[in-house]
Enzyme design. Structure first.
Site, mmCIF file in Angstrom:
data_model
loop_
_atom_site.group_PDB
_atom_site.id
_atom_site.type_symbol
_atom_site.label_atom_id
_atom_site.label_comp_id
_atom_site.label_asym_id
_atom_site.label_seq_id
_atom_site.Cartn_x
_atom_site.Cartn_y
_atom_site.Cartn_z
ATOM 1 N N TYR A 33 0.821 -1.204 0.000
ATOM 2 C CA TYR A 33 0.000 0.000 0.000
ATOM 3 C C TYR A 33 0.857 1.257 0.000
ATOM 4 C CZ TYR A 33 0.925 1.128 4.913
ATOM 5 O OH TYR A 33 1.541 1.491 6.082
ATOM 6 N N ARG A 52 7.861 3.836 -5.114
ATOM 7 C CA ARG A 52 7.978 2.859 -4.017
ATOM 8 C C ARG A 52 6.969 1.732 -4.199
ATOM 9 N NH1 ARG A 52 7.681 5.129 1.977
ATOM 10 N NH2 ARG A 52 5.499 5.366 1.419
ATOM 11 N N ARG A 100 -7.919 -20.355 -1.065
ATOM 12 C CA ARG A 100 -6.810 -20.224 -0.115
ATOM 13 C C ARG A 100 -5.732 -21.285 -0.324
ATOM 14 N NH1 ARG A 100 -4.770 -21.667 4.715
ATOM 15 N NH2 ARG A 100 -3.943 -20.011 6.036
ATOM 16 N N LYS A 149 -1.446 -17.203 15.852
ATOM 17 C CA LYS A 149 -1.880 -17.671 14.522
ATOM 18 C C LYS A 149 -2.532 -16.518 13.760
ATOM 19 C CE LYS A 149 -3.847 -21.796 12.401
ATOM 20 N NZ LYS A 149 -2.657 -22.020 11.590
ATOM 21 N N GLU A 182 10.311 -23.830 12.408
ATOM 22 C CA GLU A 182 9.128 -24.616 12.033
ATOM 23 C C GLU A 182 8.979 -24.564 10.529
ATOM 24 O OE1 GLU A 182 5.370 -22.915 13.277
ATOM 25 O OE2 GLU A 182 6.139 -20.885 13.079
HETATM 26 N N1 PMP Z 1 3.206 -23.671 12.159
HETATM 27 C C1 PMP Z 1 2.675 -22.829 11.258
HETATM 28 C C2 PMP Z 1 3.437 -21.605 10.879
HETATM 29 C C3 PMP Z 1 1.426 -23.116 10.669
HETATM 30 O O1 PMP Z 1 0.896 -22.283 9.769
HETATM 31 C C4 PMP Z 1 0.763 -24.319 11.028
HETATM 32 C C5 PMP Z 1 -0.536 -24.702 10.365
HETATM 33 N N2 PMP Z 1 -1.605 -23.958 10.779
HETATM 34 C C6 PMP Z 1 1.340 -25.140 11.996
HETATM 35 C C7 PMP Z 1 2.562 -24.785 12.531
HETATM 36 C C8 PMP Z 1 0.642 -26.402 12.480
HETATM 37 O O2 PMP Z 1 -0.412 -26.054 13.319
HETATM 38 P P1 PMP Z 1 -1.708 -27.006 13.460
HETATM 39 O O3 PMP Z 1 -1.180 -28.354 13.815
HETATM 40 O O4 PMP Z 1 -2.495 -26.385 14.555
HETATM 41 O O5 PMP Z 1 -2.406 -27.008 12.133
#
Ligand code: PMP
Length: 287
Positions: A33, A52, A100, A149, A182
């Site tokens: 934006y 930009r 999605r 999340k 992760e």
């Molecule tokens: N880490 C991240 C970054 C995620 O997006 C997810 C999936 N939602 C997970 C871990 C796994 O989480 P869950 O087992 O609750 O789906």
């Protein structure tokens, strides 16, 4: 309040202006934006703002929604239609609407373009400037709260694209010290040579996966030794097994990491047993 908002080629009344629920801006923060000042009915520093914007779009490989001349026209028109003399004009471009999926949608996906203008009373700003403002310092945690999340998913979408380009189906994030945090949308696990299952302990760098929590219970019930400990890519490549967990994939074996086979390059027995028994301990709610 703005009266008229530009949305994808149309000038709509404020109350009727909207984008689709599966817009990537809404679901992934896959969006950029600009805000330009409007002073005395004129746009300020438009060339720099549009430069930009062009850079942000190009770096993220989001299609340019329209030529610069047309974009300038939309900005002027939004300011004019809202009779803004002093205030701001806001412009947002998203990667567009698609079912999605972290991966970028196909090239036929049109970017979403939204523009709105809002008046700001110059007398109020002047009064504030006369007083001056105060500051409160905060730790720079943009975005360090991976334990929440949120839809701050642009880095995850970019990581999945890198993985896809390399022929992989998931990306593993590695922290400054070389430890895996992760997956882009999953938690990461390995089975060490001594039979211990390793997964990173929870902190602000990773999401506490629901599947991770249930998997820990299943492993415990199976008598499999678990250590919540961080591991490196080299350790994972040298492991007996590796896997990821997420609600959409439950327990998914990982057989290659950065081009290197994990053990014999086939899903391992600890992973497969966990996958097979996962639903024995998961909460099941009939609908
Ligand atoms: N880490 C991240 C970054 C995620 O997006 C997810 C999936 N939602 C997970 C871990 C796994 O989480 P869950 O087992 O609750 O789906």
């Amino acid at each position: 309040m703005p009266r008229i908002v530009y949305v994808n080629g149309r000038y709509l009344p404020y109350a009727e202006a909207g984008v689709h629920v599966e817009d990537r801006g809404f679901q992934f923060a896959d969006s950029v934006y600009e805000v330009c000042e409007v002073k005395g009915g004129a746009l300020i520093d438009t060339t720099r703002h549009l430069a930009r914007l062009a850079r942000s779009l190009s770096e993220l490989k989001i299609a340019v929604p329209m030529a610069e001349r047309a974009l300038r026209h939309v900005l002027s028109e939004v300011v004019r239609r809202n009779r803004v003399r002093n205030g701001i004009v806001y412009l947002q471009v998203t990667r567009g609407q698609a079912a999605r999926d972290f991966l970028f949608p196909g090239p036929d996906t049109e970017p979403t373009l939204v523009a709105l203008a809002r008046s700001i009373d110059p007398a109020k700003v002047a009064a504030k400037a006369k007083q001056g403002i105060s500051i409160r310092s905060v730790p720079d945690q943009r975005w360090g709260r991976c334990d929440l999340k949120t839809v701050m998913l642009l880095p995850a979408a970019l990581a999945k694209e890198v993985a896809r380009t390399a022929g992989a189906q998931e990306a593993w994030f590695v922290d400054e010290a070389g430890f895996v945090t992760e997956g882009a949308s999953s938690n990461a696990w390995i089975v060490r040579a001594d039979g211990f299952v390793l997964t990173r302990p929870l902190d602000s760098r990773l999401l506490g996966g629901v599947t991770r929590a249930t998997a820990l219970e299943v492993l415990k019930a199976q008598g499999v030794p678990v250590e919540q400990r961080s591991f490196t890519i080299a350790e994972a490549q040298a492991a007996k097994e590796a896997f990821v967990t997420s609600a959409s994939a439950t327990v998914m074996p990982v057989v290659r990491i950065d081009g290197r086979a994990v053990a014999d390059g086939k899903p391992g027995p600890v992973t497969l047993r966990l996958r097979e028994k996962f639903h024995d301990l998961a909460e099941i709610t009939p609908v």
